[in-house]
Design a protein around this motif. Sequence first.
Motif, mmCIF file in Angstrom:
data_model
loop_
_atom_site.group_PDB
_atom_site.id
_atom_site.type_symbol
_atom_site.label_atom_id
_atom_site.label_comp_id
_atom_site.label_asym_id
_atom_site.label_seq_id
_atom_site.Cartn_x
_atom_site.Cartn_y
_atom_site.Cartn_z
ATOM 1 N N TYR A 138 105.564 69.973 34.793
ATOM 2 C CA TYR A 138 104.156 69.687 34.161
ATOM 3 C C TYR A 138 103.444 71.029 34.466
ATOM 4 C CZ TYR A 138 106.338 65.090 33.485
ATOM 5 O OH TYR A 138 107.154 63.973 33.052
ATOM 6 N N ASP A 139 103.651 71.587 35.448
ATOM 7 C CA ASP A 139 102.647 72.842 35.811
ATOM 8 C C ASP A 139 102.914 73.898 34.793
ATOM 9 O OD1 ASP A 139 101.098 71.891 37.891
ATOM 10 O OD2 ASP A 139 102.654 72.657 39.461
ATOM 11 N N ILE A 140 104.524 73.865 34.437
ATOM 12 C CA ILE A 140 104.907 75.099 33.421
ATOM 13 C C ILE A 140 104.105 74.845 32.166
ATOM 14 C CG2 ILE A 140 106.827 75.551 32.010
ATOM 15 C CD1 ILE A 140 108.557 74.842 34.712
ATOM 16 N N ALA A 141 103.817 73.379 31.754
ATOM 17 C CA ALA A 141 103.292 73.263 30.487
ATOM 18 C C ALA A 141 101.976 73.833 30.393
ATOM 19 C CB ALA A 141 103.179 71.459 30.415
ATOM 20 N N ALA A 142 101.243 74.076 31.387
ATOM 21 C CA ALA A 142 99.910 74.626 31.365
ATOM 22 C C ALA A 142 99.131 73.932 30.627
ATOM 23 C CB ALA A 142 100.044 76.287 30.954
ATOM 24 N N MET A 143 98.870 72.513 30.882
ATOM 25 C CA MET A 143 98.248 71.587 30.222
ATOM 26 C C MET A 143 97.013 70.947 31.156
ATOM 27 S SD MET A 143 100.447 70.278 27.217
ATOM 28 C CE MET A 143 99.249 69.135 26.315
ATOM 29 N N PRO A 144 96.530 71.383 31.985
ATOM 30 C CA PRO A 144 95.929 71.011 33.342
ATOM 31 C C PRO A 144 95.234 69.625 32.895
ATOM 32 C CG PRO A 144 94.352 72.716 32.595
ATOM 33 C CD PRO A 144 95.754 72.936 31.892
ATOM 34 N N HIS A 145 94.498 69.503 31.955
ATOM 35 C CA HIS A 145 93.649 68.131 31.543
ATOM 36 C C HIS A 145 94.667 66.929 31.343
ATOM 37 C CE1 HIS A 145 89.990 70.525 31.473
ATOM 38 N NE2 HIS A 145 90.378 71.307 30.251
ATOM 39 N N THR A 146 95.863 67.285 30.820
ATOM 40 C CA THR A 146 96.512 66.214 30.444
ATOM 41 C C THR A 146 97.302 65.871 31.853
ATOM 42 O OG1 THR A 146 97.047 67.003 28.226
ATOM 43 C CG2 THR A 146 98.687 65.767 29.373
ATOM 44 N N LEU A 147 97.635 66.808 32.906
ATOM 45 C CA LEU A 147 98.245 66.664 33.986
ATOM 46 C C LEU A 147 97.306 65.768 34.882
ATOM 47 C CD1 LEU A 147 100.480 66.854 36.208
ATOM 48 C CD2 LEU A 147 99.558 69.336 36.591
ATOM 49 N N HIS A 148 96.029 66.211 34.770
ATOM 50 C CA HIS A 148 95.132 65.426 35.540
ATOM 51 C C HIS A 148 95.001 64.051 35.175
ATOM 52 C CE1 HIS A 148 91.551 64.420 37.516
ATOM 53 N NE2 HIS A 148 91.185 63.932 36.432
#
Length: 220
Positions: A138-148
Amino acid sequence: MMDYRTKEERVADYLREGIISGVYPRGSRLKQAEIAEKLNLSITPVREALKLLEAEGYIKRDSYKGASIVPFDAAASEEVLQLRLLLEAKLVQAAVDKATSKDIEDLRALEIEFEQAFASGDRAVARGVNYRFHRKMYDIAAMPHTLHFVQILWARYPFDLINMSSGRSDRAIEEHEEILQAICARDASAAVFAMRKHIESGWEVLKASVAETLSQEAAS
């Protein structure tokens, strides 16, 4: 690989992994001094990490008792499951588009470590590696808000119970392999399908385990 996280972010991730893997059991207390000593850090980044985890719902803090891990809320799990399916599908789809050969290599190494930990019977280590596998993807996705938001959902999901269920390890290994193969093939649809199957499979294992426990209690 350069780690750009702050000290408190690294501590928070260490504790998330520990909570999700069951190293720090639900309801147990977290002692700042012990964590700081274990990680060879001062109290300050540990204190700040606990604030992050409290905001995400992993822990609750009391002025008298200190920080403790929030118990598993069975009533919320079905809703959390549906939100995980939605948000984690978006993350894995983005990961397919953005993964480099080095990223895939790193995911493969984590999957091998996961398999070896289960083969050696070290379930606690396996659960920790499982967390790092998903977090890396999920870090690879580079979508920090979604990951949060996904991390907030993880705080409310019974990973520790699911991963302790018998027979889960072999299925999890197979499901990870399906996800990895889809990422390697740059097949976003297949990766999303495999991820949804992986999440739903874990949920079915949990339901079966709970039903068996209730049946045994009723018979005793």
